[in-house]
Design a protein around this motif. Structure first.
Motif, PDB file in Angstrom:
ATOM      1  N   ALA A  21       0.738  -1.251  -0.087  1.00 53.13           N
ATOM      2  CA  ALA A  21      -0.165  -0.061  -0.197  1.00 53.13           C
ATOM      3  C   ALA A  21       0.932   1.233  -0.076  1.00 53.13           C
ATOM      4  CB  ALA A  21      -0.934   0.195   1.222  1.00 53.13           C
ATOM      5  N   ALA A  22       2.080   1.205   0.617  1.00 53.58           N
ATOM      6  CA  ALA A  22       3.018   2.363   0.474  1.00 53.58           C
ATOM      7  C   ALA A  22       3.649   2.484  -0.560  1.00 53.58           C
ATOM      8  CB  ALA A  22       4.021   2.065   1.902  1.00 53.58           C
ATOM      9  N   ARG A  23       3.707   1.647  -1.411  1.00 47.53           N
ATOM     10  CA  ARG A  23       4.785   1.482  -2.579  1.00 47.53           C
ATOM     11  C   ARG A  23       4.643   2.916  -3.478  1.00 47.53           C
ATOM     12  NH1 ARG A  23       4.053   0.404  -7.591  1.00 47.53           N
ATOM     13  NH2 ARG A  23       2.311  -0.803  -7.333  1.00 47.53           N
ATOM     14  N   GLU A  24       3.384   3.218  -3.991  1.00 49.26           N
ATOM     15  CA  GLU A  24       3.184   4.404  -4.734  1.00 49.26           C
ATOM     16  C   GLU A  24       3.850   5.826  -3.813  1.00 49.26           C
ATOM     17  OE1 GLU A  24      -0.149   6.658  -7.175  1.00 49.26           O
ATOM     18  OE2 GLU A  24      -0.668   4.841  -6.197  1.00 49.26           O
ATOM     19  N   HIS A  25       3.405   5.470  -2.557  1.00 53.24           N
ATOM     20  CA  HIS A  25       3.874   6.904  -1.808  1.00 53.24           C
ATOM     21  C   HIS A  25       5.025   6.818  -1.670  1.00 53.24           C
ATOM     22  CE1 HIS A  25       4.040   9.662   1.415  1.00 53.24           C
ATOM     23  NE2 HIS A  25       4.680   8.856   2.081  1.00 53.24           N
ATOM     24  N   LEU A  26       5.911   5.915  -1.693  1.00 52.95           N
ATOM     25  CA  LEU A  26       7.540   6.074  -1.469  1.00 52.95           C
ATOM     26  C   LEU A  26       7.953   6.452  -2.978  1.00 52.95           C
ATOM     27  CD1 LEU A  26       8.179   2.826   0.317  1.00 52.95           C
ATOM     28  CD2 LEU A  26       8.133   5.180   1.154  1.00 52.95           C
ATOM     29  N   GLU A  27       7.347   5.809  -3.800  1.00 52.27           N
ATOM     30  CA  GLU A  27       7.811   6.065  -5.266  1.00 52.27           C
ATOM     31  C   GLU A  27       7.831   7.810  -5.750  1.00 52.27           C
ATOM     32  OE1 GLU A  27       5.804   3.317  -7.799  1.00 52.27           O
ATOM     33  OE2 GLU A  27       7.193   1.762  -7.367  1.00 52.27           O
ATOM     34  N   ASP A  73      -3.595   9.111   0.930  1.00 49.98           N
ATOM     35  CA  ASP A  73      -4.272   7.951   0.653  1.00 49.98           C
ATOM     36  C   ASP A  73      -3.442   6.886   1.478  1.00 49.98           C
ATOM     37  OD1 ASP A  73      -5.483   8.874  -1.653  1.00 49.98           O
ATOM     38  OD2 ASP A  73      -4.168   8.261  -3.042  1.00 49.98           O
ATOM     39  N   LEU A  74      -1.979   7.069   1.923  1.00 48.46           N
ATOM     40  CA  LEU A  74      -1.408   6.167   2.793  1.00 48.46           C
ATOM     41  C   LEU A  74      -2.270   6.087   4.090  1.00 48.46           C
ATOM     42  CD1 LEU A  74       0.655   3.565   2.975  1.00 48.46           C
ATOM     43  CD2 LEU A  74       2.382   5.376   3.445  1.00 48.46           C
ATOM     44  N   TRP A  75      -2.501   7.380   4.522  1.00 50.26           N
ATOM     45  CA  TRP A  75      -2.991   7.557   5.988  1.00 50.26           C
ATOM     46  C   TRP A  75      -4.274   6.957   6.172  1.00 50.26           C
ATOM     47  CZ3 TRP A  75      -1.730  13.545   6.418  1.00 50.26           C
ATOM     48  CH2 TRP A  75      -0.453  13.659   7.032  1.00 50.26           C
ATOM     49  N   ALA A  76      -5.133   7.040   4.915  1.00 50.60           N
ATOM     50  CA  ALA A  76      -6.396   6.156   4.892  1.00 50.60           C
ATOM     51  C   ALA A  76      -6.313   4.841   5.392  1.00 50.60           C
ATOM     52  CB  ALA A  76      -7.121   6.487   3.693  1.00 50.60           C
ATOM     53  N   VAL A  77      -5.274   4.102   4.819  1.00 50.23           N
ATOM     54  CA  VAL A  77      -5.038   2.715   5.191  1.00 50.23           C
ATOM     55  C   VAL A  77      -4.487   2.314   6.351  1.00 50.23           C
ATOM     56  CG1 VAL A  77      -5.052   2.127   2.618  1.00 50.23           C
ATOM     57  CG2 VAL A  77      -2.946   2.219   3.859  1.00 50.23           C
ATOM     58  N   GLY A  78      -3.974   3.463   7.141  1.00 54.00           N
ATOM     59  CA  GLY A  78      -3.278   3.077   8.278  1.00 54.00           C
ATOM     60  C   GLY A  78      -3.988   2.481   9.355  1.00 54.00           C
ATOM     61  N   PRO A  79      -5.072   2.881   9.559  1.00 53.54           N
ATOM     62  CA  PRO A  79      -6.093   2.498  10.696  1.00 53.54           C
ATOM     63  C   PRO A  79      -6.234   1.015  10.307  1.00 53.54           C
ATOM     64  CG  PRO A  79      -6.672   4.696  10.496  1.00 53.54           C
ATOM     65  CD  PRO A  79      -5.815   4.047   9.341  1.00 53.54           C
TER      66      PRO A  79
END
Length: 103
Positions: A21-27, A73-79
């Protein structure tokens, strides 16, 4: 400069799901010229723990980073995927950077 270091603990068995889920954020983050580095590293001794390490040229640069769609988007999947987050923020106008090269 702002450095962020911490640990994410995922819910049991969710580490690989979170990393994907974090891959796109990191890129996308790595394309930001004010992002010096950003890494999520799976900890080999703990199946649900991830090391976070990131650095930005300034506190303002990090605030801009936090105000992006990919961050939201990444924060949304965190919980859904994380059980615990521990972060240390280091903000300084004086940081010693060492870059040694060995032949």
């Amino acid at each position: 400069m702002k450095c962020i270091v911490g640990f994410f603990t995922t819910k049991p068995g969710q580490r690989e799901v979170y990393l994907e889920a974090a891959r796109e954020h990191l890129e996308k983050s790595r394309l930001d010229p004010d992002c010096l580095y950003i890494e999520l590293v799976p900890m080999p001794d703990h199946p649900d723990r991830i090391l976070l390490a990131e650095a930005f040229t300034s506190e303002e640069a990090h605030r801009r980073h936090e105000d992006t769609d990919h961050m939201r988007d990444l924060w949304a999947v965190g919980p859904k995927l994380l059980s615990n987050v521990v972060i240390d923020n280091v903000i300084s106008d004086r940081v010693q950077h060492i870059d040694e090269r060995f032949d």
